[in-house]
Structures are given as C-alpha cells and as structure tokens.
Design a protein around this motif. Structure first.
Motif, short mmCIF file in Angstrom:
data_model
loop_
_atom_site.label_atom_id
_atom_site.label_comp_id
_atom_site.label_asym_id
_atom_site.label_seq_id
_atom_site.Cartn_x
_atom_site.Cartn_y
_atom_site.Cartn_z
N ASP A 117 -6.88 -0.76 49.90
CA ASP A 117 -5.54 -0.21 49.65
C ASP A 117 -4.56 -0.71 50.69
O ASP A 117 -4.23 0.02 51.62
CB ASP A 117 -5.59 1.32 49.70
N TRP A 302 -11.22 5.64 41.71
CA TRP A 302 -12.28 6.26 42.52
C TRP A 302 -13.08 7.31 41.74
O TRP A 302 -12.61 8.44 41.55
CB TRP A 302 -11.58 6.89 43.71
N TRP A 440 -2.19 7.20 53.90
CA TRP A 440 -2.61 5.80 53.73
C TRP A 440 -2.22 4.98 54.96
O TRP A 440 -1.64 3.90 54.86
CB TRP A 440 -2.01 5.18 52.47
N TRP A 444 -7.13 7.95 55.23
CA TRP A 444 -6.62 8.33 53.90
C TRP A 444 -5.43 9.29 54.01
O TRP A 444 -4.33 8.99 53.55
CB TRP A 444 -7.78 8.96 53.12
N GLU A 501 -2.34 11.89 48.19
CA GLU A 501 -2.83 12.39 46.89
C GLU A 501 -2.62 13.90 46.74
O GLU A 501 -1.60 14.43 47.15
CB GLU A 501 -4.28 11.95 46.69
N GLN A 688 -12.93 14.59 46.26
CA GLN A 688 -13.15 14.24 47.65
C GLN A 688 -12.68 15.37 48.57
O GLN A 688 -11.57 15.87 48.42
CB GLN A 688 -12.35 12.97 47.92
C1 BGC Z 1 -10.97 7.74 50.22
C2 BGC Z 1 -9.79 7.28 49.47
C3 BGC Z 1 -9.89 7.81 48.10
C4 BGC Z 1 -10.11 9.31 48.08
C5 BGC Z 1 -10.36 9.80 46.69
C6 BGC Z 1 -11.05 9.23 50.19
O1 BGC Z 1 -12.13 9.67 50.94
O2 BGC Z 1 -10.89 7.31 51.50
O3 BGC Z 1 -9.71 5.90 49.43
O4 BGC Z 1 -8.73 7.49 47.43
O5 BGC Z 1 -11.18 9.67 48.89
O6 BGC Z 1 -10.40 11.20 46.56
#
Ligand code: BGC
Ligand code: BGC
Length: 824
Positions: A117, A302, A440, A444, A501, A688
């Motif tokens: 990314d 992902w 980012w 993350w 996110e 995640q």
């Molecule tokens: C990753 C990210 C990913 C995200 C997805 C993170 O642990 O590092 O790259 O977008 O998890 O939930």
C-alpha cells in the motif's frame, strides 16, 4: 436488478487494451496462450493467490507456485519497523528466486509480484517521502503534481524491490463520517477521475510512451465499486443506489483509469443493495470486464472473499466464479488453496474461469515485463538509498503541501504573517509527525508512531521555527497552553488523531467533544488582543464552528505528511523569504455547518454547507467570516448504540491494567502489568484487531479497566432500558477465585458483580453476548450520573477470556443477562 442501463455511462476502451498502445499486444496474447496451455492445474491455482508475507515463506511460494505476495499496513521484512532498505530488497530477491524455481518445465518460470500500500508515498518504508493524503491532493486539482507524486512513489517502491502498489483509491466518499474519507480525492467524481488518472499515469507511465518502463510500477484502482457510498459512512457497509447512480457517482474513475491503462482493480468490501461486491458477478464480470473492457487483474481485498454469504476465509468458490481473479489472503491461505484446487477438480469452479483468471494475471506480468526483469536487486533504482526520501521527492511533497492548504477564514487579512515578529505556537499537533501523516503511515493505523519513526521528515513546528529564525523573529512553543512571553500572534495547531479504515468511522461529524483546551487558549489570547491562527489537521471536514469563531484565520491543512515546512512557506511573507506563495487550494469536499449535516455533497438538492465545494480564500480576498452558530444540534442524543470498545477502546476511552506491581495503559497490541499479573493482546475475531484477549495469571488482585476521560452520565439511558453489552468468549478458568465485573464512579464508588458463574456456563471457545442492565449497576452502588470507569474486570484467580465489542443497547433481547443480586 435495474435492467435499464445507460450505455453512455460505460465507455468500452477496447481500442486501448487490444490495440497497439499496450506494448505489442498480439505478441503478449500469443505468448500467454502458450504459457497457460503448458501449466498444470496446481500451478494455475497457485497463481491466483496473493498471500501476506507474514503468512508465507519463500519455500512455500515455490512449492505452491504462488502468483503474488503483499505486505499489509505495518507489515515489514523481518517484522522490523526500524528496517533498512536492504531488508526489503533481500526479501524481494528471496521470494523472486523461490518463485521461478521448481516449475515443471524450464521454459515457463513465472515470477511472483509483490504488492504494497504505497498510498501516499511508499508509506510502509522507513524514511520514505510521505506525501499528503489524497484528500489534500483533491484540493490542488493539479494533475501534473499528482503525476509527479506517482512517479516519485514508483521510484521509491522500485528502490525496495517491489512491483505493485494498491493505489490510487478512486473512492468517492459521500459521507465523511467514513474512516477512509481521506483516502479519496473528492466527493466529486470528476475530480476523482482526473486525479486518479494522473496517479495511474505517474505510477505506470503513459500508455503512449513510458508505459511500464523500468521507472514504473503497477497501479491498482480501488475499491470497486461504491466503497465511498455506504449508508452512514459505515466501512464495508451497504451502498444503496440504482445502477445508473452507482455508475455515475462511483464508476467514472474506473472507466477513466481503465482507459489510462490501469492493470489491477481491487474489489471492495462493501455491498451494493445488500450483495457483497466480492460475490457480485454482474458488476465484476458483466460490467467491469465485459462492458468496461477491463482485461487486467481483479484482485480481492484483504480476506474480502469471506464477507460473501456462504463463504468463509478458507472457502469461497463464489468469489472466483463471480469474477475475482486473485484472492488476497492471510493465514488461511493453505486451506483456501486446498479447497479451491478441489473445486476446480470437481467442476465447482470451471476450468475456463480459472484459465481466464490466470491469463489476466500472467498478461499483467508480461505487460509489466516481469518475466524479463530479472532479480529485484538488479533492477533500476533497486537498493539505492539516496532515492528514499530524496530532496527532489521531498520538494514535490512540500509543493503538494503548499498547494493543498485551504484558507477557510482570514478576517481583516491577518495572514500573511510577518516572520520577524514574536510568534507563539501552541498544541501538540504542531510537533507531532503522526498527526501530520495520519493512517497508512509506517503502520496501518499510524497511531503508534513517534517522530523518530520518520527520519528526514519536518514537523510543522520546525518549518515555522526555521522561517522565523531566518527572519530575525522569535518563537515560543508550548504544547499545553502555558507560555512566558505575550506574542504578537499565536498559531494553534490541532487535529484528529490517526486512524485507518473502520477504526476512523464516526457516528457524528464533529471535531473533539472532549478535549476543548484549545478553545480556552484561543479565548484567553484574544482577550489580550493577540490574533489567533488555527491550523487544522484532519482526514475530513468536521464541524468546527467553535474553533472558527475563536480564530482570526483558519487553515484546513488535511494530512500533509512528512514535509511540514510547506505550511510556513505559505503563511509567512517577508523580504528574507526567497519566494512568496499564496493559498491556491480549493475544497474538494463540502464543509458542514452542523454536526448532523452528513451526508453532505455538492449535488444535494438542498445544498447548504458552511463552505461549498470549490471554496478557498487567497490573499487578495477581503472576506470576513461572521460569528457562527455554536449550538450542537442533535436530533437524537441518546447513548443507545454507543460503542466503547471494539478490539481497541474507542475514543475517548482507554484501557488500563492494574495490579500490585503497577499500572499499564494499553498503548500497544500486547501489554501487561510490570510483573505480568494481567495481560492483554489484540486478536482477530471476524475482522482485523476487532477483539482483545485478557489473561489474569492469579495470586494477586488484578484488574482490567475501561476508562472514560470525562464523566459519563448514564441516568437517561438507564431509563431507556439501557443495557451494557459485551461480546465475550471464555478461554480458560483454572481457579476457584471469583471473577468480578463492575463499573465505577470514582474512588470508593462502584458497583461490583460476580461474572464468573455466568461465564462458566458457556462453552469454552464460543462467543456469547452478555448484558448488564444499567439499573442493576445503580442498585449495586453506581452513581449513574458520574461514571468514570464504565467497565472493569477484577479477580485474584487465573482467568482468560476474549472480549469483542462493548456497547450500550436498549432492552435485554438476544443477550444472556447477568443476574442482578440486589434487584427485586
Ligand atoms: C493490515 C492492513 C489491512 C488490515 C485489514 C491490517 O492488519 O496491516 O494492511 O488492510 O489489517 O483489516
Ligand atoms: C484495505 C485495502 C488494502 C489492503 C492491503 C485492506 O484492508 O481495504 O485498501 O490495500 O488491506 O493492505
């Protein structure tokens, strides 16, 4: 489904794809046929996998003929955040060598692609130039600038030995509560496609000339389609639109970047009218591939396939059948491979579909010259340290900072400032690179970073300091509002803390409800007739009427990245400064006038923003902004639905562990008290980092505390049948000691209830939802109007369990209610 389709909305760029433009198209197609015809089914299935580097070794890449790898946000070679450039190149060589080894026949060795990314520069790489995030670039509207950022990013990525970036996001964020708003250039599809195309051309080169030269990398347009259109801005949510609207708002960027030759398109996590995109054959195959003529790779996001109904992370033929060409997968890849192979053998996935996916992948590998490029370490720029964060690249970033600043207010033309005066800078954000770089950035979420993680970067404070010193002015900096000398002018720097996110999604569009110290600073300065300039760092427009009212000038600086002096260059003017700059940035997002104004977009029927799309002052304007309404108008101010924790504590809450040996704030993925009496670590339940594991090791009284940084008042919500809900999963209990759950209203003010018995009734390893009636807390001693620690667990025993989310809900439905000892 709406069958009426507006044909004009789809342009079929076959001309560009099969014609002369993409290097020697016919030769590639015949080579491709030949290669694919000689591959075994196992080899083909391996090609459609992109696996995260933490989950796959080079040997496994060789064994399975894996097509691609990625490093997720915050995933580095050797798991080393303080890595050297070499570590990337060496690992790229290892994977590359493994990938061309072990094929059945010598004449078709197909190297692996490594994607990352690089979304605002090569942001996972230590020392890289971090450009402003896309939201900032949107306000420049400058295609050439964005193209040069793409070129610079490509070169820094090449230096690390990688091939592909998951960028640009051509999302069109329509509800700014979405935590990914800053990844999009604008709410206006025309600006998104203009800059999306520029970025693709910067990264991949121009179709007519430099396309896929040795100075370029592959680009990805993402996330197809409708990621920015979800209801209430919910990440991975549902976009409810007719097909015409979907294509008109969210499709233009795809149509145009396909024309510009983008080679990869990433499918989105969201649904369209209730159906998850990773399983949507109509939009992936009929529209994207057949109508829009996209012949590159449709990449999954992902573990995004697991969102499709009927799928799990290790089993999803539906995604491939719908048109996904490559799975992006983490730990579960081996089982997914086994299942997929079996599904091809049994015909659940047709061989024609697999062949098509493999051809698309190898077509992109051929077009990007991957088969002839050789070892990553031998390629142009590879391992070249002087390129990473080079002066040339930093100057491009600095220019982008200057051009992206939007001047929202400049009453009585207080700006530009004279740098030879007495300047006071206030606020932690002035000296904090993590706030300037946002999500980012190295990691993350970006929120664990410190300034030392960004070698070569310049803070906003440093930029101002340099300018002021050069001009003979004086500068005092205070992060907490105390200062010694009354200045001529004060600059307050404030902003959002980093997020990425879903972790950045807000329920309402407001800046800081809890920490309002900056308003007090501004008020007291202005009482002394000291003008206040506010610099606002944010990933989206937010309701800031209170801040605007207390500032003479106000600058939206977005997430500017690593080159902070871009700001001082614009706000100061004097003979000593080489060049004078003015503000040229114009809003690419509408600015709300109230906290309930979301969604808010330039094409709304009743459009009444505070500042409209395209707004932005410069030094020749003489517009004064009057005092604005400061009422927080909420239609609904109930606490029902409030989330306090989801894997991590949500702002403004935090988690602290306490025991005999001391206290420990949860400032990391895994923490423990000094003598390890109690520990926590963040784990994955469905998404995640969406839950945390809590372990009490026994022998001494220890506790886990979810604290609020201001007092909460639960008296209203308790009357609305408010229930505190916890998703919980017992793991282990080898103790006779009681596990308690409680809530506290300060010293010696708490309700404490036994939880262990309820937990022991659940199956070990299974998730359950428990509820505690807020009135039960009251009956047991909690003062509902003064809650400081909404939830704690404490015990002397050995207990281990995981909790997912903690939130407030209405009523007992669907929950296992905790028995309430004192309730009649
Ligand atoms: C990753 C990210 C990913 C995200 C997805 C993170 O642990 O590092 O790259 O977008 O998890 O939930
Ligand atoms: C994000 C993508 C990103 C991928 C890899 C996902 O969680 O949605 O934008 O490219 O992770 O890090």
């Amino acid at each position: 489904m709406n069958i009426k389709r507006n044909i004009l909305l789809y342009i079929i760029p076959l001309l560009f794809i099969s014609g002369e433009v993409i290097s020697s198209g016919n030769q590639i197609e015949s080579k491709l046929e030949d290669l694919v015809s000689r591959m075994t089914i196992e080899e083909k299935v391996g090609q459609i996998f992109m696996v995260e580097i933490a989950s796959i070794t080079p040997d496994q890449v060789k064994e399975y003929h894996i097509g691609a790898i990625l490093n997720g946000g915050g995933s580095f070679p050797n798991k080393n955040k303080n890595h050297e450039l070499n570590e990337w190149v060496e690992l790229a060589d290892d994977y590359y060598l493994a990938s061309i080894d072990g094929w059945d026949k010598d004449n078709h060795k197909i190297p692996v692609i490594w994607g990352t990314d690089a979304v605002h520069g090569h942001n996972n790489l230590r020392g890289a130039t971090l450009f402003p995030h896309n939201i900032a670039l949107g306000s420049t509207r400058n295609e050439d600038l964005v193209k040069s950022i793409g070129k610079a990013t490509a070169i820094e990525v090449l230096a690390s030995g990688l091939d592909l970036t998951f960028s640009p996001a051509i999302s069109v964020p329509r509800d700014d509560r979405w935590g990914r708003t800053y990844e999009g250039y604008s709410e206006d599809p025309a600006i998104v496609s203009l800059l999306g195309v520029a970025m693709v051309e910067g990264l991949q080169g121009n179709l007519n000339s430099t396309f896929m030269s040795n100075e370029t990398i592959l680009a990805t347009a993402k996330h197809y389609i409708g990621d920015g259109g979800t209801e209430r801005g919910i990440d991975k949510g549902n976009t409810i639109l007719s097909e015409d609207q979907l294509i008109a708002i969210h499709g233009e960027g795809y149509r145009e970047t396909i024309k510009a030759g983008v080679q990869v398109i990433m499918a989105s996590f969201n649904s369209w009218n209730g159906e998850k995109m990773h399983g949507n054959e109509y939009l992936l195959t009929d529209v994207l591939k057949n109508k829009m003529g996209f012949d590159g790779i449709v990449l999954g996001d992902w573990n995004g396939h697991m969102e499709v109904s009927g799928c799990s992370v290790d089993n999803c033929p539906k995604a491939i059948n719908a048109g996904i060409d490559m799975f992006m997968v983490t730990d579960a890849w081996q089982q997914l491979y086994t299942n997929t192979l079996e599904q091809v053998n049994s015909g659940v996935i047709k061989i024609e579909r697999l062949d098509d996916a493999v051809k698309r992948i190898i077509r992109v590998k051929l077009r990007s010259n991957l088969l002839d490029k050789g070892l990553p370490s031998k390629r142009k720029y590879s391992g070249n340290e002087s390129i990473i964060g080079s002066k040339i690249h930093r100057n491009i970033a600095r220019k982008a900072v200057r051009e992206s600043l939007v001047l929202l207010k400049n009453n009585d033309n207080i700006l530009p400032l004279n740098p030879s005066s007495k300047i006071l800078v206030l606020g932690e954000a002035a000296n904090d690179l993590k706030q300037a770089t946002g999500g980012w950035s190295l990691t993350w979420q970006g929120n664990e970073n410190e300034n030392k993680d960004f070698p070569g970067a310049t803070t906003i404070l440093k930029g101002i300091k340099d300018t002021v010193r050069k001009s003979g002015g004086s500068l005092e900096y205070s992060k907490d509002g105390f200062y010694k000398i009354n200045p001529d002018v004060a600059i307050i720097v404030i902003g959002e803390n980093p997020y990425a996110e879903y972790k950045g999604t807000l329920s309402e569009l407001v800046f800081s409800l809890d920490d309002l110290r900056h308003l007090e600073w501004a008020e007291s300065l202005r009482k002394k007739n000291i003008p206040v300039i506010t610099i606002f760092l944010s990933g989206r427009p937010l309701w800031i009427n209170r801040e605007l009212n207390r500032s003479d000038a106000f600058i939206a600086a977005w997430l500017p990245g690593s080159e902070g002096h871009g700001i001082s260059e614009v706000i100061f003017k004097s003979k000593e400064i080489e060049k004078d700059y003015d503000f040229i940035g114009k809003l690419a997002y509408s600015w709300p006038s109230s906290i309930e104004q979301s969604p808010l977009n330039y094409d709304d029927t009743n459009y009444s923003p505070l500042f409209e799309l395209g707004y932005g002052l410069n030094y020749s304007n003489t517009i004064n902004i009057e005092q604005l309404n400061e009422n927080i108008n909420r239609k609904n101010d109930s606490l029902i639905g409030l989330t306090l924790l989801e894997g991590w504590a949500q702002e403004p809450y935090s988690v602290e562990l306490r025991s005999l040996s001391g206290r420990k704030l949860m400032d990391n993925k895994s923490v423990a008290t000094p003598s390890n009496e109690v520990s926590i670590s963040v784990v994955d339940k469905l998404a995640q980092e969406d839950s945390q594991k809590i372990t009490f090791f026994g022998n001494t009284l220890s506790s886990w505390n979810l604290m609020s940084n201001k007092k909460m008042d639960w008296s209203q919500v308790a009357k609305q049948s408010g229930v505190l809900v916890i998703n919980i999963r017992p793991l282990k209990n080898d103790s006779n000691e009681i596990l308690y759950l409680g809530s506290s209203c300060g010293d010696n003010c708490e309700a404490i209830l036994p939880l262990g018995e309820l937990l022991n009734g659940f199956t070990i390893g299974e998730w359950s939802t428990i509820g505690i009636d807020l009135k039960c807390f009251e009956k047991n001693g909690l003062n509902l109007s003064e809650v400081f620690t909404p939830l704690f667990f404490s015990t002397q025993g050995r207990w281990s369990f995981e909790i997912g989310s903690v939130f407030i809900d209405a009523g007992t439905g669907g929950k296992k209610m905790l028995f309430c000892p004192n309730i009649e």
